[in-house]
Design an enzyme around this catalytic site. Structure first.
Site: not given
Lengths: 1000, 1000
Positions: B67, B69, B191, B441
């Protein structure tokens, strides 16, 4: 032919594949031996595989490497697997996975690997195609082994015997796996905390062309930088003919770390090279600029136009891509500057490629003949605590070495039957591996975490379990009796359930030395009178004495013997003798004598007297030489610094010794004493405090006075860390000199507040005068030499003239901020209030000119102790009660260092001249041994000599030759042997052979 | 044909290679468009590449994933390079390097990759051979893209327009690079902190077969686990015909983490599988046992005999070997147990392979029609703070979207000349990328660290610089004037050096909407009288008013205008109009009126009255509909919890809103007021505190009352964190209901202390009733609807009947322990004492049945605002002062969502029906647009319809069909278009076309 002898059981099949193409060398008239001489045509490993350099530029050798501790914060297997990453992020399996992957991506890349304990674990789990890939990398010099021992051994607390063994095991694995390309050219001790001269001597004799390390005294480094003496020629023996023990030695520029700002491992946070102009923070120019600055500044403190940079550190390269991706870019962008006139040429390299360039430079180099102890990294930061740290582990390691040598010998002498016999399957390899691991510079050094220390000890114990089976099988084979044998490992604390309860038992005494020896034996018993007969049925003088009350505290609930049965035993060279013991009488223990009056204990050799007022030793006399000295001995403790101090905030810890004050606290000015005087032994038992006691002991046949000290648990309810010493204050006029051995071999002179190679500014009057003592230390003047033989490695010093102090035990409340992250505060389930340690110092008083004739054999007797085994009841009448593996004892100057099964048909033999050239008129002479006449039960069919590490034929050893600054380049002399079978040993020489033997 | 249009400049050559084999589809009578339809023979990506499962066993799908970001604790480029690892260890370049290496080692292995912003950065630096290797992995389904947008967008603070853009950009890159095998089948929002219904609708229309996420309300999860409703069918639109917006949705079992004890990344500390029986700590049995336990327990809360496990987490797989080596072993050892009757079958899998098995199970699934807001992970941990966090960034992102759409449109309308023209080279891609990154996000959500937030803003500003050049070129081309254009980005704080100093200048107003719009313009000036003429030379009513003193504080040293020149401008659809302004008179500013008496401001549509005692708004009337409500508006602050609290130690932070008390503090019960009444605008200026002021404004032509609030710096000298709201208290009888939009599109009903799908236990009476407001919120009863249109995303709620509160600004002193590690305490060089934020709320009062007819266009006017550009002096007489890109305005129901250059010859067009099916009698009707008659300067030569994300031909969209639990399986209807060129839009429908155009 190259039968894998169980050392690497999972390798058997694969190893077979690899050695099919062995080239055998015929030597000494017999078939060659299975050194793997494989080197494929076109293969270019070693020096030939080095990248080209540019003669007119400054060449920067980037050496990608990982430093993988064989245990420290985690156990060796935790490190291998990457378990317990909560303690420290480190997983060696992944390091090797990753490095191999990355080497394949770019043929320019290089990597060196060091610790064979890890490489072996990894290799045996690889597929054969991966093994082929790795072999190819090794053959092309892209993956190079340096050092190559099982571990990177500690240099202060190790004994040369165990170091040679562990190096041999690692190098043998590399040889068997990779042949010639697997032989390291360079020794690499980047982390050990000080450097022993004997290690350098060993490395030279193992064929290394050079040696690199990272840690040395900060003052020493500063001077060497200024004078460009960071690269030097180390003459590592005062006895061996140069250049036999000469070793080119390089001091690395940043310890073993990369220059600041250039650490690209996943464990580091330095900025990566960001070379995509589309993205933020393009930094190529900045990186190149910083690198050029560092390179040029480093070049100013070295001699040639070559410099080395160690690009790696502890457990780095787990994700090698990070390193290599950025190094590729660094090389690309830095070298691109040459078009604009930059003088710097960067390349992937290895220590041997760097060494080759230094050799090519054809310069002269400064000579060094002392060692690199003690190591200080700042004015109040002397790494002299670990000389003593974890004294129990240090002793257990030393006993384990003795047990391993016995096990090795009995494996040879007992033949096949020793490995599989009436007691099951036994082996020596488990203990051999455990011992090899224990040599690591955070193992026997006492600088690992407690749980890791426990693991080292557990491995040794497990290894000994395997050896016990082998030893039992072997003794059964040799004696013809399969009666169950019991080994009593707690005799030092008077525990042995068999002797405590049995009414009739036998004691078998195995002697691992190559000469007959007599030892005192002390067995815990509950009877008051015993009858003992020797192998020939002769009665043996024996006495029952009460167990010391100190011992009662130490052994806790392990045993409850009230008495000890003391008698002298003898065993032939490499052989055993059997004694039968029968209980005559039960009853209360004999009384010991309380003192008020002067006490004297003496035998035909020595007399020791005690001061009646204090209970302390007061003098020692040698009755043969008629010399006598005043000798007071007592116990003291230094208050360990807690780090709150105006000069420095360095506390004492596992590594570092830093007393708060130079004056130690005396534990008691007087000792309560008792004495026991029998025909076998005379003892004075001294109590100084609930946690310090001692037995001063003189056996009837001994030339040494034994001080058996018991120290602990050190009280810490006063919140003061304690470092306990014993100090011998004598009338000897030492003029600030004293002497300590190097790894149990050659002796070096030490002088208070002095270093031979630089003008010392002493900042720690105690810690800065401590040196490692591995087997002995002495003080002397023209008339008298008092030698102390120790039973383990310890630190010590001579702070006052005539005085010698030895640190026995340490209990500390603070971590010393060198990474271990624990205070050295030992306790265990059995000793929840702190560890109790017991040990022995053996004192001999001699004339200096002949002292070695006593302390050399004495020290060997302590290193290789007899192995006792017990059988309950009576033995069969056809049992062979005595045996010697040798036809005759070896001459006193010769020590049989190694006798060990190599494979099905071969045994490894090392013979050693155990005297320095100047030590003894009598013994410092060349001596010749006939190998064919060595063994009593084995025929020697062939022999070949090897280098010390047994990974190269002796006559193929070719080392770089170097020219010292102030003398001629020494030329290697070869001494002719008297005959094919007769080998001559010169002082301090060790010769290594593979023998083809058959059972007679 | 597949001309790379500068989006990925470094890809040009390589992309050419890849698209040589394009299969073109001929559609709608024109040549096909460059969707990459490549899929080699024998290629088995997508569902065909899934591993076989075992029908009678429990199949555990292990999904290796990372994941990544797109900015959070580090900037996106820092994450990419692995820079600033001191902040967080994370380097995406290495992740992709490593994963590719590891996938190659074992064809069974799988990996999914999500964030194209990173993949793109990596891909363009790879060699062509590496690109081929990766293409092969993609073609074999071993590397699978899921989600595939430029980032994983935030769902609470994003506007659908920007989300569609960023998804399109990511998916286009994947399509162009990998063809059919590069199309993600699954949406993956593991997420984001709550899930918007509009996102689900968008994903459905983009052709995704399913959607997985990790975070939902803990009570919701508990119920769903109990009832096996963690997998469901989400009907994401109340207007689109099912199953158009139906999306199968799965809730992942452990967020997106692996089950406890099974994290084998370098960032984790779980024990590796130690399967060498020769080493310590062999743990295979233990690992297998624990895994079987977890698998069986997880199976109990899901419906089928398939379960999924996400084997990865934040920035994991940087050293993928650790994961895969252990997963290989896990699979091997767990499956080996099947021979002993184990019911568990483990396999490498992907979310789409797992989804396929769920689909094959042919079950019915529960239906959901609401959304997943707000998200709470515990009783006092509502993630409703980030709805408002960083209000300045949220506004800047929204303005940037408007600027990007303008830039896109002008790139199409201006043709080639816009990209390279008199002002240099301009582009839209820089801003497009910056906007795509800003949708992440942790970006627009306001939950990144301050330095990262600065980077997001900097990227937007840089993007706008590039667009300004393009816009200037385009306007030069369209107008025929190359006069220098100035853009005044600080008009909101009355700063524009040109208008402040110039005596004669023109204002060009570009209208990005597809209908003519009239806006008020406010220009900072220092004169007191001006003459303004429009494009046709007609005089325009204008007034000079003094700059609000609040503005003076905000703008600091950027400008010193004392007055503002206010006038109304009009611009044609997708076109501009030009106004000329001349200074008539310098002098002091006109006086404003101080009040004591009742104040009323009104125009022909609205009247607002103020309480003379308090200075607060007291009522609002719609003069057309003759409705009136009581309306009081004031400012308050919640005291942010500092975490020291008996119920929970959760403080308010960037993510979490947790007021200490449910009663907010009033900032001032009364406001000091001034009013200005002119023919152009009427204002009441209110001062509540030195840090809170407001202008209530009514322009002559407006149907909305503007509340321009200025808040900040929030004082923190009392050490209290503050969350400032404005609250509208009305006489509307709301019965606990209120309404908020979802990502700026459909409106959802909210009810106090209530959730549609479970029996809510409310534990936070304020924070637990907050919802995201992206563009509007309203309260209503049978007669009245008060709609508030916002200028950015904000959080809000209706705590009391008749009341609507909106959070405007937050300043907090504690981190809320969700990882960002900083308190949300914004300041900057310009605002060292804390950020000052200004914004607008637009209020409209209508009858509920017709309210949408006002608020839909009103909100679009706020989202796509006119772009003003200025030229000093007089324009050439041959300058074209007015232009429209459209032949005619589109019908009121139709919004032109996208007009953007796709490549040299094609443009991307999205038309949108902007009304919900139930919203408006007038506008909620199907409406037809003729594409050939759309543009005034472009001929449309061909058209092809695509899915919403423009990575699949519309008529090739085939999605999995699912059966809801309580109704028939909906069958996809296809509506016929009236003709080839005429397209019909139904309520809330967005249709996406590629048009082949030529300049007329």
């Amino acid at each position: 032919m190259s039968y894998d002898f169980g050392l690497f059981p999972n390798m058997a099949t694969k190893a077979h594949h690899l050695v099919v193409a062995l080239a055998f060398t015929v030597l000494s008239g017999v078939l060659g031996f299975p050194l793997n001489q494989e080197k494929k045509d076109g293969v270019s490993c070693g020096y030939q595989s080095c990248h080209a350099t540019k003669p007119n530029l400054l060449n920067v050798h980037l050496v990608p490497h990982t430093h993988d501790d064989v245990g420290w914060l985690k156990t060796v297997d935790q490190y291998f697997y990457g378990d317990r990453n909560d303690i420290q992020h480190a997983g060696v399996q992944y390091i090797l996975d990753s490095v191999v992957d990355q080497l394949l991506k770019n043929p320019d890349r290089r990597f060196i690997y060091v610790e064979t304990a890890f490489f072996y674990r990894w290799w045996k789990r690889q597929s054969s195609s991966m093994q082929q890939t790795v072999t190819q990398l090794v053959n092309e010099g892209r993956l190079e082994f340096v050092n190559g021992g099982w571990c990177m051994s500690d240099e202060a607390a190790t004994h040369y015997s165990a170091v040679i063994d562990q190096m041999t095991m690692g190098l043998r694995f590399l040889n068997e796996t990779f042949g010639l390309c697997g032989r390291p050219r360079v020794a690499w001790h980047i982390d050990p905390f000080g450097h022993a001269r004997e290690h350098a001597s060993i490395f030279a004799q193992m064929g290394y062309d050079g040696f690199f390390f990272g840690r040395l005294d900060y003052q020493d480094r500063a001077r060497r930088m200024m004078e460009k003496e960071q690269e030097l020629l180390w003459r590592a023996s005062d006895s061996l003919t140069p250049p036999m023990a000469d070793l080119f030695t390089g001091i690395l520029p940043n310890g073993y770390n990369p220059p600041e700002g250039f650490c690209w491992d996943q464990l580091c946070d330095d900025p990566p090279i960001r070379d995509d102009p589309d993205l933020e923070d393009y930094n190529v120019d900045d990186v190149v600029q910083r690198f050029l600055l560092i390179a040029n500044s480093q070049a100013r403190v070295y001699k040639t136009n070559h410099i080395i940079m160690t690009m790696g550190s502890d457990f780095q390269y787990e994700n090698a891509n990070l390193w290599y991706k950025n190094l590729d870019k660094l090389i690309h962008y830095v070298n691109a500057r040459q078009a604009n006139g930059s003088n710097v040429n960067v390349l992937y390299s290895t220590p041997s490629c760097y060494l080759q360039e230094l050799h090519r430079a054809n310069l002269t180099w400064p000579m060094k003949t002392d060692d690199f102890f003690p190591y200080a990294d700042d004015a109040h930061d002397f790494w002299t605590g670990y000389f003593t740290s974890r004294p129990a582990l240090k002793r257990y390691e030393r006993i384990s070495n003795s047990n391993l040598q016995t096990c090795n010998q009995l494996e040879v002498l007992g033949g096949q039957a020793s490995r599989k016999g009436p007691f099951g399957e036994g082996d020596s390899q488990t203990l051999r591996k455990a011992m090899a691991v224990a040599q690591h510079h955070d193992a026997v050094s006492g600088t690992a975490k407690q749980h890791v220390t426990n693991d080292y000890a557990r491995r040794l114990a497990n290894g000994w379990q395997h050896c016990q089976v082998l030893v039992s099988n072997s003794l059964a084979s040799l004696s013809g009796s399969s009666a169950e044998r019991v080994y009593c490992d707690y005799l030092n604390i008077s525990v042995c359930s068999l002797t405590e309860s049995s009414k009739k038992f036998t004691v078998s005494v195995y002697n691992p030395l190559a000469r007959p020896v007599s030892w005192p034996v002390r067995l815990p018993v509950n009877g008051t009178a015993y009858n003992i007969t020797d192998a020939k049925g002769r009665s043996v003088d024996c006495k029952v004495v009460p167990v010391s009350s100190a011992t009662r505290g130490v052994r806790r609930t392990r045993g409850f013997a009230i008495n000890e049965l003391v008698f002298q035993v003898q065993a032939p060279p490499l052989g055993y003798s059997t004694y039968s013991v029968s209980l005559l009488k039960n009853g209360p223990p004999p009384a010991s004598r309380q003192h008020g009056a002067p006490i004297v204990i003496q035998n035909k050799f020595l007399r020791a007297t005690f001061d009646p007022d204090t209970g302390l030793l007061s003098s020692l006399s040698n009755l043969e030489t008629k010399q006598a000295i005043n000798l007071t001995q007592n116990f003291y403790w230094y208050n360990a610094s807690n780090g709150h101090n105006s000069k420095s905030n360095q506390p004492s810890g596992a590594y570092i010794f830093r007393p708060n004050s130079s004056t130690p606290f005396i534990i008691s000015k007087t000792a309560r004493t008792e004495s026991i005087q029998t025909s076998v032994v005379q003892e004075v038992r001294q109590w100084f405090a609930p946690w310090v006691s001692q037995v001063v002991r003189l056996y009837a046949d001994s030339r040494a006075l034994e001080l058996e000290w018991t120290v602990g648990p050190l009280p810490i309810d006063d919140s003061l860390g304690k470092e306990v010493i014993t100090r011998l204050d004598t009338s000897i006029k030492t003029s600030e000199f004293f002497y300590t051995d190097s790894n149990g071999r050659e002796v070096l002179q030490r002088k208070k507040d002095f270093r031979p190679t630089w003008n010392l500014k002493q900042s720690e009057p105690i810690a800065g005068n401590y040196y490692p003592i591995n087997s002995r230390a002495y003080i002397k003047d023209d008339l008298d030499q008092l030698t102390v033989v120790t039973d383990r490695s310890q630190g010590g010093g001579s702070i006052q003239n005539g005085s010698l102090e030895i640190m026995l035990h340490r209990r500390l409340l603070y971590d010393d901020v060198r990474g271990v992250g624990e205070p050295l505060n030992e306790s265990s389930c059995i000793y929840p209030n702190g560890l109790v340690v017991r040990g022995r110092l053996l004192l001999s008083l001699d004339r200096p000119a002949t002292a070695a004739d006593t302390h050399r054999p004495l020290a060997q007797e302590v290193v290789l102790q007899p192995l006792l085994s017990f059988t309950d009841g009576q033995l069969d009448t056809n049992t062979r009660l005595e045996f010697s593996g040798l036809q005759a004892a070896l001459p006193p100057a010769v020590h049989l260092l190694t006798l060990s099964q190599w494979d099905q048909e071969l045994v490894l033999l090392r013979l050693e001249h155990q005297f320095q050239s100047w030590e003894s008129k009598l013994n410092s002479q060349p001596v010749t041994v006939n190998l064919q006449k060595l063994f009593s039960t084995l025929d020697v069919l062939g022999v070949s000599e090897l280098n010390l590490s047994a990974n190269q034929w002796k006559d193929e050893m070719r080392r770089f030759e170097w020219t010292p600054q102030k003398e001629e380049k020494p030329l290697l002399k070869t001494f002719e042997n008297p005959s094919v079978w007769e080998v001559t040993l010169r002082p301090m020489e060790i010769r290594t052979f593979l023998l083809r033997v058959s059972v007679r």
